[in-house]
Design an enzyme around this catalytic site. Structure first.
Site, PDB file in Angstrom:
ATOM      1  N   HIS A  79       0.832  -1.212   0.000  1.00 27.31           N
ATOM      2  CA  HIS A  79       0.000   0.000   0.000  1.00 27.31           C
ATOM      3  C   HIS A  79       0.866   1.262   0.000  1.00 27.31           C
ATOM      4  CE1 HIS A  79      -3.288  -2.639   2.074  1.00 27.31           C
ATOM      5  NE2 HIS A  79      -3.097  -2.966   0.816  1.00 27.31           N
ATOM      6  N   HIS A 238      -9.414  -1.803  -4.925  1.00 29.48           N
ATOM      7  CA  HIS A 238      -8.302  -2.127  -4.032  1.00 29.48           C
ATOM      8  C   HIS A 238      -7.353  -3.121  -4.692  1.00 29.48           C
ATOM      9  CE1 HIS A 238      -5.932  -2.370  -0.445  1.00 29.48           C
ATOM     10  NE2 HIS A 238      -5.838  -3.666  -0.690  1.00 29.48           N
ATOM     11  N   ASP A 242      -3.373  -2.670  -5.132  1.00 32.10           N
ATOM     12  CA  ASP A 242      -2.344  -3.684  -4.846  1.00 32.10           C
ATOM     13  C   ASP A 242      -1.429  -3.896  -6.053  1.00 32.10           C
ATOM     14  OD1 ASP A 242      -3.036  -4.277  -2.214  1.00 32.10           O
ATOM     15  OD2 ASP A 242      -4.268  -6.013  -2.739  1.00 32.10           O
ATOM     16  N   HIS A 265      -1.024 -10.702  -5.425  1.00 32.89           N
ATOM     17  CA  HIS A 265       0.368 -10.283  -5.249  1.00 32.89           C
ATOM     18  C   HIS A 265       1.351 -11.210  -5.969  1.00 32.89           C
ATOM     19  CE1 HIS A 265      -0.976  -7.326  -2.434  1.00 32.89           C
ATOM     20  NE2 HIS A 265      -1.409  -8.214  -1.564  1.00 32.89           N
TER      21      HIS A 265
END
Length: 305
Positions: A79, A238, A242, A265
């Site tokens: 973040h 969001h 990421d 991720h």
């Protein structure tokens, strides 16, 4: 010339570690040109440095964690990294007195305010961008992520959760990147999790700092946060946040078209590594003339909140 950027002054904040639930102090400091983004764990003696590098990302289970050759780690960097990408900050020293960056409110917005409070200044060195030259795609089962050449930074992200609160109309988000677009459309989107997963993780001693104050939490039927969502499609926004943080792990803003389906991720990192491993797929570029810069990167140092 488009110049590199750093902070005008140091700034400090305290927060809570998502996994430990403990107090964490974060200090952001200016850095010399060509330093890049460097994380430091100051709770260790001597302090351990983690330069932002896609090859140092060795754990992507619940967050993005950098782990060095000795197995020392620093977690939940994505973040803050996204905020650095959003504001185009090239050189910064990030000190934290814990194994993780504080979670704040679960979004990148507190980091944006922190960075703007410290002030951003240009440095007398040309800013380097990574320009995508060839199509690159990575897959994991039905999940995928890809880059194509494009004169700007365009993002298109799709999530797919079988959940009554996540309808088909809120599963995709597209954006042409700019500092202004990132701050207003992406930075406030919070991390999210499912109650059943959180209960299990907490029983394993993880996400002890997780709460409705720093995450969107869903049970089997609905969103549990009293104030609801900041955007109707906050979850996919969001995921884009990421991705922006994960892709900035090279330390350079990217010129290209990013598209992803159910990526996380691990896959974001795999894509970045695949691009950088293929010397035909990318190149470094600098811009002497502002007129040549892709539109989204002609960003003023001052960003309007």
């Amino acid at each position: 010339m488009i110049k590199q950027r750093t902070l005008k002054q140091s700034i400090k904040v305290t927060g809570v570690g998502l996994h430990s639930g403990e107090k964490v102090t974060l200090t952001l400091r200016p850095a010399m040109p060509n330093t890049g983004v460097v994380y430091y764990r100051t709770d260790l003696n001597p302090a351990v440095a983690f330069p932002a590098d896609p090859n140092s990302v060795r754990d992507t289970m619940l967050c993005t964690a950098l782990i060095n050759e000795q197995g020392v780690r620093i977690s939940t960097v994505e973040h803050l990294n996204a905020a650095l990408a959003g504001l185009g900050i090239d050189n910064i020293i990030i000190e934290v007195d814990a194994p993780e960056i504080p979670i704040m409110d679960g979004s990148a917005s507190p980091f944006i305010y922190l960075l703007l409070d410290a002030g951003i200044e240009e440095q007398n060195a040309a800013k380097k961008f990574i320009r995508i030259k060839q199509y690159v795609r990575v897959e994991d089962g039905d999940k995928w992520a890809e880059f194509k050449p494009y004169n700007g930074f365009r993002l298109d992200f799709t999530i797919d959760f079988d959940h009554p609160a996540i309808g088909k109309d809120v599963r995709n988000y597209e954006m042409n990147f700019s500092a202004q677009a990132f701050v207003h459309q992406i930075s406030r989107a919070r991390t999210f999790g499912f109650m059943k997963d959180i209960e299990y993780l907490q029983s394993q001693g993880l996400v002890l700092g997780g709460s409705l104050d720093n995450a969107i939490v869903l049970d089997d039927y609905r969103i549990l946060n009293e104030d609801g969502l900041r955007f109707k499609d906050e979850l996919v926004r969001h995921k884009m946040l990421d991705a922006i943080g994960d892709l900035y792990m090279a330390g350079y803003n990217i010129i290209g078209d990013f598209k992803a389906y159910k990526s996380g991720h691990g896959l974001n990192n795999k894509l970045l590594r695949a691009v950088l491993a293929n010397q035909e797929a990318w190149e470094f570029v600098t811009f002497e003339d502002k007129a040549q810069v892709p539109q989204g990167y002609v960003a003023p140092v001052q960003v309007l909140i």
